[in-house]
Design a protein around this motif. Structure first.
Motif, PDB file in Angstrom:
ATOM      1  N   ARG A 146       9.069  -0.303   2.021  1.00 53.91           N
ATOM      2  CA  ARG A 146       8.207   0.857   2.263  1.00 53.91           C
ATOM      3  C   ARG A 146       8.533   1.966   1.278  1.00 53.91           C
ATOM      4  N   ALA A 147       7.501   2.568   0.724  1.00 55.17           N
ATOM      5  CA  ALA A 147       7.701   3.714  -0.168  1.00 55.17           C
ATOM      6  C   ALA A 147       8.098   4.908   0.682  1.00 55.17           C
ATOM      7  N   ILE A 148       9.275   5.479   0.410  1.00 53.58           N
ATOM      8  CA  ILE A 148       9.722   6.625   1.214  1.00 53.58           C
ATOM      9  C   ILE A 148       9.549   7.950   0.478  1.00 53.58           C
ATOM     10  N   CYS A 149       9.452   7.913  -0.854  1.00 56.75           N
ATOM     11  CA  CYS A 149       9.153   9.127  -1.592  1.00 56.75           C
ATOM     12  C   CYS A 149       8.713   8.762  -3.010  1.00 56.75           C
ATOM     13  N   ASP A 150       8.054   9.699  -3.665  1.00 58.44           N
ATOM     14  CA  ASP A 150       7.673   9.517  -5.059  1.00 58.44           C
ATOM     15  C   ASP A 150       7.862  10.834  -5.789  1.00 58.44           C
ATOM     16  N   ARG A 151       8.068  10.731  -7.094  1.00 59.59           N
ATOM     17  CA  ARG A 151       8.285  11.931  -7.907  1.00 59.59           C
ATOM     18  C   ARG A 151       7.636  11.738  -9.263  1.00 59.59           C
ATOM     19  N   ARG A 152       6.810  12.672  -9.636  1.00 62.26           N
ATOM     20  CA  ARG A 152       6.160  12.647 -10.945  1.00 62.26           C
ATOM     21  C   ARG A 152       7.180  12.976 -12.018  1.00 62.26           C
ATOM     22  N   LEU A 153       7.186  12.217 -13.108  1.00 60.47           N
ATOM     23  CA  LEU A 153       8.076  12.493 -14.234  1.00 60.47           C
ATOM     24  C   LEU A 153       7.352  13.363 -15.250  1.00 60.47           C
TER      25      LEU A 153
ATOM     26  N   PRO B 281       0.845  -1.201   0.000  1.00 58.92           N
ATOM     27  CA  PRO B 281       0.000   0.000   0.000  1.00 58.92           C
ATOM     28  C   PRO B 281       0.877   1.247   0.000  1.00 58.92           C
ATOM     29  N   ILE B 282       0.672   2.101  -0.992  1.00 57.27           N
ATOM     30  CA  ILE B 282       1.433   3.353  -1.045  1.00 57.27           C
ATOM     31  C   ILE B 282       0.485   4.486  -1.386  1.00 57.27           C
ATOM     32  N   GLU B 283       0.838   5.675  -0.957  1.00 54.54           N
ATOM     33  CA  GLU B 283       0.106   6.880  -1.320  1.00 54.54           C
ATOM     34  C   GLU B 283       0.995   7.696  -2.236  1.00 54.54           C
ATOM     35  N   LEU B 284       0.482   8.027  -3.419  1.00 53.77           N
ATOM     36  CA  LEU B 284       1.225   8.855  -4.357  1.00 53.77           C
ATOM     37  C   LEU B 284       0.783  10.300  -4.210  1.00 53.77           C
ATOM     38  N   HIS B 285       1.712  11.210  -4.339  1.00 50.74           N
ATOM     39  CA  HIS B 285       1.417  12.637  -4.194  1.00 50.74           C
ATOM     40  C   HIS B 285       1.094  13.243  -5.557  1.00 50.74           C
ATOM     41  N   VAL B 286      -0.025  12.789  -6.129  1.00 49.49           N
ATOM     42  CA  VAL B 286      -0.508  13.306  -7.413  1.00 49.49           C
ATOM     43  C   VAL B 286      -2.005  13.563  -7.282  1.00 49.49           C
ATOM     44  N   LEU B 287      -2.532  14.367  -8.187  1.00 46.78           N
ATOM     45  CA  LEU B 287      -3.963  14.657  -8.177  1.00 46.78           C
ATOM     46  C   LEU B 287      -4.757  13.415  -8.589  1.00 46.78           C
ATOM     47  N   PRO B 288      -6.007  13.285  -8.151  1.00 46.32           N
ATOM     48  CA  PRO B 288      -6.799  12.089  -8.463  1.00 46.32           C
ATOM     49  C   PRO B 288      -6.965  11.828  -9.965  1.00 46.32           C
ATOM     50  N   ASP B 289      -6.966  12.870 -10.793  1.00 44.42           N
ATOM     51  CA  ASP B 289      -7.143  12.671 -12.229  1.00 44.42           C
ATOM     52  C   ASP B 289      -5.805  12.620 -12.979  1.00 44.42           C
TER      53      ASP B 289
ATOM     54  N   ARG C 211       3.643   9.281 -15.494  1.00 44.28           N
ATOM     55  CA  ARG C 211       4.615   8.357 -14.916  1.00 44.28           C
ATOM     56  C   ARG C 211       5.110   8.894 -13.584  1.00 44.28           C
ATOM     57  N   VAL C 212       5.346   7.962 -12.657  1.00 42.72           N
ATOM     58  CA  VAL C 212       5.825   8.308 -11.325  1.00 42.72           C
ATOM     59  C   VAL C 212       6.962   7.357 -10.963  1.00 42.72           C
ATOM     60  N   VAL C 213       8.035   7.892 -10.396  1.00 42.88           N
ATOM     61  CA  VAL C 213       9.124   7.071  -9.870  1.00 42.88           C
ATOM     62  C   VAL C 213       8.922   6.983  -8.362  1.00 42.88           C
ATOM     63  N   VAL C 214       8.972   5.768  -7.835  1.00 39.80           N
ATOM     64  CA  VAL C 214       8.779   5.563  -6.398  1.00 39.80           C
ATOM     65  C   VAL C 214      10.053   4.955  -5.821  1.00 39.80           C
TER      66      VAL C 214
END
Length: 76
Positions: free
Chosen positions: A42-49, A21-29, A33-36
């Motif tokens: 455990r997911a420690i950070c994410d970044r939208r490409l 289970p991870i939470e991504l810091h992106v809008l619902p819509d 691509r996202v790098v996690v």
């Protein structure tokens, strides 16, 4: 979001595949691509490409550079 539970075969038995289970810091819509980054499962950070950004291994990057006509020396 509803997803189907995938299964994997282990010693001839189908078992549910583990889900992290991870939470991504992106809008619902968001579509894209996202790098996690994971540490110890455990997911420690994410970044939208962005569209202009690409991810590759060093070998993949060197192969792409060679295909584009660049001369790449191997230094060891």
């Amino acid at each position: 979001m509803v997803t189907e539970q995938r299964t994997i075969s282990y010693m001839g038995v189908n078992i549910p595949a583990p889900v992290l289970p991870i939470e991504l810091h992106v809008l619902p819509d968001f579509t894209g691509r996202v790098v996690v980054h994971f540490e110890k499962g455990r997911a420690i950070c994410d970044r939208r490409l962005h569209e202009s950004e690409h991810v590759a291994t060093l070998d993949g990057f060197l192969e792409l550079a060679r295909m584009a006509g660049y001369k790449v020396r191997n230094e060891k």
